[in-house]
Design a protein around this motif. Structure first.
Motif, PDB file in Angstrom:
ATOM      1  N   SER A  76       1.046  -0.652   0.017  1.00  0.00           N
ATOM      2  CA  SER A  76       0.303   0.098  -0.087  1.00  0.00           C
ATOM      3  C   SER A  76       1.200   1.349   0.145  1.00  0.00           C
ATOM      4  CB  SER A  76      -1.055  -0.093   1.264  1.00  0.00           C
ATOM      5  OG  SER A  76       0.033   0.112   2.917  1.00  0.00           O
TER       6      SER A  76
ATOM      7  N   TRP B 245       1.357   5.032   0.647  1.00  0.00           N
ATOM      8  CA  TRP B 245       0.418   6.794   1.745  1.00  0.00           C
ATOM      9  C   TRP B 245       1.573   7.616   1.857  1.00  0.00           C
ATOM     10  CZ3 TRP B 245      -2.964   4.815   5.800  1.00  0.00           C
ATOM     11  CH2 TRP B 245      -3.507   4.088   5.574  1.00  0.00           C
TER      12      TRP B 245
ATOM     13  N   THR C  29      -2.777   6.824  -0.373  1.00  0.00           N
ATOM     14  CA  THR C  29      -3.969   7.703   1.141  1.00  0.00           C
ATOM     15  C   THR C  29      -2.762   8.966   1.297  1.00  0.00           C
ATOM     16  OG1 THR C  29      -4.415   5.286   1.430  1.00  0.00           O
ATOM     17  CG2 THR C  29      -5.035   7.454   3.590  1.00  0.00           C
TER      18      THR C  29
ATOM     19  N   ARG D 242       5.290   9.397  10.671  1.00  0.00           N
ATOM     20  CA  ARG D 242       5.192   7.961   9.726  1.00  0.00           C
ATOM     21  C   ARG D 242       5.502   6.183  11.011  1.00  0.00           C
ATOM     22  NH1 ARG D 242       7.886   9.109   5.532  1.00  0.00           N
ATOM     23  NH2 ARG D 242       9.555  10.783   5.090  1.00  0.00           N
TER      24      ARG D 242
ATOM     25  N   ILE E 173       1.327   6.008  10.534  1.00  0.00           N
ATOM     26  CA  ILE E 173       1.485   5.468   9.085  1.00  0.00           C
ATOM     27  C   ILE E 173       1.361   4.143   9.380  1.00  0.00           C
ATOM     28  CG2 ILE E 173       1.901   5.454   6.655  1.00  0.00           C
ATOM     29  CD1 ILE E 173       2.429   8.200   6.563  1.00  0.00           C
ATOM     30  N   LEU E 174       2.383   3.200   9.376  1.00  0.00           N
ATOM     31  CA  LEU E 174       2.852   2.174   9.767  1.00  0.00           C
ATOM     32  C   LEU E 174       2.086   1.908  10.632  1.00  0.00           C
ATOM     33  CD1 LEU E 174       5.146   0.005   8.533  1.00  0.00           C
ATOM     34  CD2 LEU E 174       6.605   0.506  10.606  1.00  0.00           C
TER      35      LEU E 174
ATOM     36  N   SER F 119      -1.349   0.768   9.140  1.00  0.00           N
ATOM     37  CA  SER F 119      -1.357   0.120   7.550  1.00  0.00           C
ATOM     38  C   SER F 119      -1.731  -1.283   7.164  1.00  0.00           C
ATOM     39  CB  SER F 119      -0.469  -0.001   6.974  1.00  0.00           C
ATOM     40  OG  SER F 119       0.233  -0.708   5.982  1.00  0.00           O
TER      41      SER F 119
ATOM     42  N   THR G 164      -1.451  -3.740   4.849  1.00  0.00           N
ATOM     43  CA  THR G 164      -0.822  -4.625   4.421  1.00  0.00           C
ATOM     44  C   THR G 164       0.797  -4.925   5.121  1.00  0.00           C
ATOM     45  OG1 THR G 164       0.499  -2.323   3.419  1.00  0.00           O
ATOM     46  CG2 THR G 164      -2.071  -3.477   2.202  1.00  0.00           C
TER      47      THR G 164
ATOM     48  N   THR H  83       4.046  -1.228   3.950  1.00  0.00           N
ATOM     49  CA  THR H  83       4.043   0.237   3.195  1.00  0.00           C
ATOM     50  C   THR H  83       4.754   0.893   3.298  1.00  0.00           C
ATOM     51  OG1 THR H  83       2.833  -0.697   5.385  1.00  0.00           O
ATOM     52  CG2 THR H  83       3.442   1.924   5.389  1.00  0.00           C
TER      53      THR H  83
ATOM     54  N   GLN I 108       5.700   4.959   1.937  1.00  0.00           N
ATOM     55  CA  GLN I 108       5.959   6.183   2.430  1.00  0.00           C
ATOM     56  C   GLN I 108       6.997   6.959   1.107  1.00  0.00           C
ATOM     57  OE1 GLN I 108       5.802   7.573   6.126  1.00  0.00           O
ATOM     58  NE2 GLN I 108       5.779   4.931   7.158  1.00  0.00           N
TER      59      GLN I 108
ATOM     60  N   LYS J  17       6.159  -4.508  10.577  1.00  0.00           N
ATOM     61  CA  LYS J  17       6.228  -3.687  11.671  1.00  0.00           C
ATOM     62  C   LYS J  17       6.771  -3.330  12.848  1.00  0.00           C
ATOM     63  CE  LYS J  17       1.277  -3.522  10.298  1.00  0.00           C
ATOM     64  NZ  LYS J  17       0.504  -1.929   9.573  1.00  0.00           N
TER      65      LYS J  17
END
Length: 246
Positions: free
Chosen positions: A8, A10, A32, A66, A69-70, A73, A75, A78, A80, A156
């Motif tokens: 994905s 971002w 996104t 950041r 976002i992680l 997310s 998926t 990720t 960015q 992650k």
């Protein structure tokens, strides 16, 4: 094995609604856009569909954004992008290739993620040679370079130090080098994000000498002589160099 839908895109953005809207109409239509809650209406009024717009709770500094976002997310991979991203420049072949096509960008992100995954790497990115003069064909990949501008994360576990306002990507890269020994940087491809420090919005109005010095002190305390942020590069701007041998 990674699948194409495991990736994905971002884009953390700040005070750049029209620029972010251009990304969705251009190279990153599936991305996104991530903005502060206080800026949601401004981005919505710029024509960005609500399905491509999400908010963080007015976090200060890119490192905190950041991490947010992680954490959010859905998926396995990720990616960015800086919100002033324009295209990728491909350096292989007889001439430089400017890659703006969304499908081509998705394909190169996916293939890079697969290579990083197979190498056991959790952080990947791209080079900085936007012109053939600066590309080194004998050095097509790097395993210790700073990952910034376009940052891919598998899983992650990558963490940005939320004390850092401007230099969080350098710290996150060093942490990955400490824990997993390498990052994966494809030097054959370079993101074009315009002229550095010249685009309005983003971090520009919080990028001060005081904030920079505070970040550098934290990095020097944490990493010592593994990082050089006080020298100058060939263009005369401040260096952002990791000094780690592999």
């Amino acid at each position: 094995m990674l699948q194409a839908d495991d990736v994905s895109l971002w884009v953390p953005s700040r005070h750049r609604a029209s620029v972010a809207a251009g990304l969705l109409c251009g190279p990153l239509p599936s991305a996104t856009i991530v903005v502060a809650a206080s800026e949601y209406d401004a981005y919505l009024h710029q024509g960005i569909p609500s399905a491509h717009l999400t908010t963080h709770p007015d976090l200060y500094g890119l490192s905190r954004i950041r991490n947010w976002i992680l954490a959010h997310s859905p998926t396995r991979v990720t990616v960015q992008f800086d919100d002033d991203f324009r295209s990728f420049h491909g350096m292989t072949g007889r001439r430089r290739r400017v890659i703006k096509d969304p499908e081509s960008i998705l394909a190169l992100l996916y293939t890079t993620a697969v290579v990083a995954y197979d190498a056991g790497v959790q952080m990947f990115g791209f080079g900085g040679a936007l012109y053939p003069l600066y590309y080194k064909p004998y050095h097509p990949f790097s395993v210790t370079a700073v990952v910034d501008q376009v940052i891919g994360v598998i899983g992650k576990d990558v963490i940005w130090d939320d004390r850092l306002v401007m230099k969080g990507d350098t710290d996150a890269t060093l942490r990955e080098l400490l824990l997993r020994r390498i990052v994966w940087v494809d030097e054959r491809l370079a993101p074009d994000c315009g002229e550095m420090f010249q685009n309005k919005g983003g971090l520009q109005d919080i990028r001060t000498h005081k904030a920079r010095e505070a970040d550098i002190r934290i990095l020097e305390e944490k990493w010592g002589n593994a990082v050089d942020m006080r020298g100058k590069n060939k263009s005369g701007s401040s260096s952002n160099k990791i000094i780690v041998k592999r």
